[in-house]
Design a protein around this motif. Structure first.
Motif, short mmCIF file in Angstrom:
data_model
loop_
_atom_site.label_atom_id
_atom_site.label_comp_id
_atom_site.label_asym_id
_atom_site.label_seq_id
_atom_site.Cartn_x
_atom_site.Cartn_y
_atom_site.Cartn_z
N LYS A 181 15.35 -2.33 7.56
CA LYS A 181 15.42 -1.70 8.88
C LYS A 181 15.63 -2.75 9.97
O LYS A 181 15.06 -3.83 9.90
CB LYS A 181 14.13 -0.94 9.16
N PHE A 190 15.64 -4.35 13.88
CA PHE A 190 14.80 -4.47 15.07
C PHE A 190 15.73 -4.26 16.27
O PHE A 190 16.77 -3.65 16.15
CB PHE A 190 14.12 -5.84 15.08
N ARG A 243 18.68 1.35 9.05
CA ARG A 243 19.00 0.32 8.06
C ARG A 243 20.43 -0.17 8.26
O ARG A 243 21.29 0.59 8.72
CB ARG A 243 18.79 0.86 6.64
N VAL A 299 6.54 -10.72 10.18
CA VAL A 299 6.31 -9.40 9.54
C VAL A 299 7.04 -9.33 8.20
O VAL A 299 6.54 -8.73 7.24
CB VAL A 299 6.73 -8.22 10.45
N ALA A 313 5.44 4.75 9.33
CA ALA A 313 6.74 4.66 8.64
C ALA A 313 7.88 4.34 9.61
O ALA A 313 9.02 4.20 9.20
CB ALA A 313 7.04 5.96 7.90
N LEU A 314 7.57 4.23 10.91
CA LEU A 314 8.62 3.95 11.89
C LEU A 314 8.73 2.47 12.21
O LEU A 314 9.74 2.02 12.73
CB LEU A 314 8.35 4.73 13.18
N CYS A 315 7.68 1.73 11.93
CA CYS A 315 7.68 0.31 12.26
C CYS A 315 8.62 -0.43 11.31
O CYS A 315 8.39 -0.46 10.11
CB CYS A 315 6.25 -0.23 12.13
N PRO A 316 9.71 -1.04 11.83
CA PRO A 316 10.65 -1.71 10.94
C PRO A 316 10.05 -2.95 10.28
O PRO A 316 10.54 -3.40 9.25
CB PRO A 316 11.83 -2.09 11.85
N GLY A 317 8.96 -3.47 10.84
CA GLY A 317 8.30 -4.63 10.25
C GLY A 317 7.29 -4.23 9.19
O GLY A 317 6.68 -5.09 8.55
N MET A 318 7.12 -2.94 8.99
CA MET A 318 6.12 -2.42 8.05
C MET A 318 4.77 -3.07 8.29
O MET A 318 4.07 -3.49 7.36
CB MET A 318 6.58 -2.61 6.61
N PRO A 364 2.59 1.67 4.52
CA PRO A 364 4.01 1.96 4.32
C PRO A 364 4.46 1.42 2.97
O PRO A 364 3.97 0.38 2.52
CB PRO A 364 4.69 1.19 5.47
N GLU A 371 7.94 1.03 0.18
CA GLU A 371 9.38 1.15 -0.04
C GLU A 371 9.80 0.77 -1.45
O GLU A 371 10.89 0.25 -1.66
CB GLU A 371 10.14 0.27 0.97
N PHE A 372 8.91 0.96 -2.41
CA PHE A 372 9.28 0.64 -3.79
C PHE A 372 9.33 1.92 -4.62
O PHE A 372 8.76 2.94 -4.23
CB PHE A 372 8.27 -0.33 -4.41
N ASN A 388 14.38 8.90 6.53
CA ASN A 388 13.60 7.66 6.54
C ASN A 388 13.10 7.41 5.12
O ASN A 388 12.33 8.20 4.58
CB ASN A 388 12.42 7.80 7.50
N LYS A 389 13.54 6.33 4.53
CA LYS A 389 13.16 6.09 3.14
C LYS A 389 11.86 5.31 3.00
O LYS A 389 11.49 4.90 1.92
CB LYS A 389 14.31 5.39 2.41
N THR A 390 11.18 5.09 4.11
CA THR A 390 9.85 4.49 4.01
C THR A 390 8.85 5.62 3.79
O THR A 390 8.87 6.63 4.49
CB THR A 390 9.49 3.75 5.32
#
Ligand SMILES: Cc1cc2nc3c(=O)[nH]c(=O)nc-3n(C[C@H](O)[C@H](O)[C@H](O)COP(=O)(O)OP(=O)(O)OC[C@H]3O[C@@H](n4cnc5c(N)ncnc54)[C@H](O)[C@@H]3O)c2cc1C
Ligand code: SF4
Ligand code: SF4
Lengths: 363, 164
Positions: free
Chosen positions: A48, A50, A58, A189, B76-81, B100, B102-103, B138-140
């Motif tokens: 994803k 930033f 993505r 992160v 699940a929205l935080c791109p940094g997980m 979160p 993603e596996f 959202n695939k997270t």
């Protein structure tokens, strides 16, 4: 000879964005891409993003959106499988199209050829299994091939960290990420995300050699002291069948050299880059650049630069509308915002040095 | 040390962990986000404005204990997980930890999953309470795990596969 108002060379995020922006302003665009598909590095990015405009999306999704937009924009012609080979003094560009050499006479050019991944010198680096992080990404996401059973990643910048994560997602065991610098270079992160899956991130380490019979069977790594010298006796062996290198990129600027653009060696921009003004125009009038060729950075900044170069090239042709001005200002604002944080300090230093060289030239 | 190995220290964590008092009131989220990067979905997409990021998109997120109701949407929205949910009031003797993921494969509710801490060290087996997709497209995913309260601030990952 094919004539066009604007020729965009390279169909990565920078080139695509440049083509869309220029065509939306009314310019006629020809986009040449050496691969059989568009998207450059962006198309294989599964993490994803930033930033503001694309946050949470993505890379490959952003790429799909960009491509849909590209194909829906009138006045853009796309030549795939078409590497640009040369730029001549009279402004004629040659490219290979199928088995023919084709000539193009553009009024403006935007070179967005990206960057190439660096290699690293160590014993055994010619063994099969020593690959770049980008190659691992290509194998996984373009070819559907698992690149290794157990891999060592060299480099803890964003590319090393994110490709390691993607390898785990693909079922590869990542033995470790090693990094010569005393600190992680990529986003923390990303590092934390890896650390909690159990991947050791070892800063202050380098690879001494790759070993194996006919293929990589392991790597010997060593700790470095504060002066970056290997500490004798600190050797460790890591069993692995792939060693992925994520040790930086180098701008792919051959076409700029060939066109006679003034080039500057700026360490912070990862090599020789064309000298540009604030419009991303090089020292050759009518030749613009955008993206990693100006100093490898991020796909987000590459897209913003593409927009900036596209708007400026179109404006210089007379498509100098309010819309062009708005696109230009939006791109500049975006770049300013994306580069405001500490993670962009190096790039900013590099760009400042480049601008200084430009000022010196005009003085 | 976070900058050396990606594992935040106690001191760093103490800056983002909610107060005992707030934890006792119900579910919270914790943004384990310690570095200025250009990012703001936590602030932009929280329906209650509980996260805020200043003028500069690079600023660190600030979390408002009063405004957050622990809905977990931001995880699940935080791109940094980097956002985790903790509900210390989940049951009489257990907390609920949401993370979160993603596996693949993903665990199923009711299965036991091997829990890991921030350094990937095994903490034991935890019952999966819920597995939720992070939203359309959202695939997270967000995995919710039942955990003893004393492990709620340690448990941050599950090992993909090998559920029982
Ligand atoms: C492995 C890897 C992972 C990355 N992950 C991320 C990430 O997760 N997030 C992020 O923001 N950034 C990421 N980056 C950085 C980002 O991909 C780049 O900054 C961005 O793609 C640069 O865009 P560009 O258009 O300048 O170059 P590129 O994407 O490299 O595109 C250049 C294009 O030009 C074409 N080309 C080159 N020479 C010629 C020629 N002579 N004729 C015709 N065509 C030519 C190439 O085939 C290519 O399609 C990653 C980079 C790498 C290498
Ligand atoms: S849990 Fe819900 S209310 Fe709290 S910060 Fe996240 S989205 Fe906002
Ligand atoms: S969305 Fe996540 S990574 Fe981005 S600022 Fe908020 S907590 Fe940090």
């Amino acid at each position: 000879m094919r004539e066009t108002e604007i020729l965009v060379i390279g169909g990565g995020p920078a080139g695509i964005r440049a083509a869309i922006t220029a065509a939306e302003l009314g310019a006629e665009v020809l986009l040449c891409e050496r691969d059989g598909w568009l998207g450059g590095q962006l198309i294989k990015q599964t993490g994803k993003f930033f930033g503001r405009e694309y946050a949470g999306q993505r890379g490959f999704e952003i790429c799909a959106d960009l491509l849909a937009k590209l194909h829906n924009t009138a006045k853009i012609d796309i030549w795939l499988d078409c590497p640009v080979l040369g730029i001549y003094e009279d402004g004629v560009v040659s490219c290979q199209k199928k088995d023919r050499l084709e000539k193009i006479k553009p009024q403006r050019m935007i070179i967005a050829t990206g960057a190439a991944e660096n290699f690293l010198a160590f014993a055994g680096n010619d063994l099969p299994g020593v690959i770049s992080a980008g190659a691992a990404e290509t194998l996984m996401h373009m070819s559907g091939v698992v690149p290794a059973q157990r891999a060592l990643m060299v480099g803890a910048g964003n590319i090393g960290l994110t490709v390691s994560y993607q390898m785990i997602q693909s079922g590869v065991e990542v033995a470790a990420v090693i990094e010569a610098a005393p600190q992680i270079g990529g986003y923390l992160v990303h590092a934390s995300k890896l650390a909690r899956t159990g991947v050791p991130i070892k800063t202050g380490y380098t690879i001494q050699e790759a070993y194996g019979e006919g293929k990589v069977e392991g790597a010997r790594i060593m700790r470095l002291d504060e002066t970056w010298r290997p500490i004798p006796g600190s050797e460790e062996d890591i069993a692995c069948d792939a060693i992925c290198l994520a040790v930086g990129l180098n701008p792919l600027a051959e076409l700029c050299w060939q066109a006679g653009c003034q080039m500057e060696l700026i360490r912070e921009l990862s090599g020789h880059v064309p000298l540009t003004d604030e419009n991303l125009q090089t020292t050759i009038e009518g030749i613009y650049v955008a993206g990693d060729i100006c100093g490898p950075e991020e796909a987000t900044t590459a897209m913003a630069e593409g927009k900036l170069a596209g708007a400026n090239a179109a404006a210089s042709l007379g498509y100098d509308t309010e819309q062009a001005q708005a696109a230009r200002l939006a791109a500049l604002a975006e770049l300013g915002e994306l580069r405001a944080g500490p993670m962009s300090a190096r790039i900013k230093t590099g760009l400042d040095k480049l601008r200084e060289k430009g000022a010196a030239k005009h003085a | 040390m976070l900058k050396q190995d990606g594992i935040p220290s106690k001191e760093e964590l103490s800056r983002v962990l909610p107060s005992e008092q707030r934890l006792a009131q119900g579910p919270v989220v914790i943004a384990e986000c310690f570095q200025r990067i250009p990012c703001d979905p936590c602030a932009r997409r929280c329906p209650r404005g509980a996260f805020s990021i200043g003028e500069d998109i690079n600023d660190l997120p600030r979390w408002d204990a009063e405004l957050c109701d622990g809905c977990g949407d931001c995880i699940a929205l935080c791109p940094g997980m980097a956002i985790f949910g903790v509900d210390m009031t989940y049951s009489k003797d257990q907390a609920l930890v949401s993370l979160p993921f993603e596996f693949v494969p993903r665990p199923k509710p009711g299965q036991m999953a091997l829990g890991l801490d921030r350094g990937g060290r095994e903490l034991g087996w935890f019952e999966v309470a819920d597995v939720k997709c992070g939203g359309e497209g959202n695939k997270t995913y967000v995995i919710a795990l039942k955990a003893p309260r004393e492990l709620a601030m340690e448990l941050r990952q599950i090992k993909a596969g090998g559920y029982r």
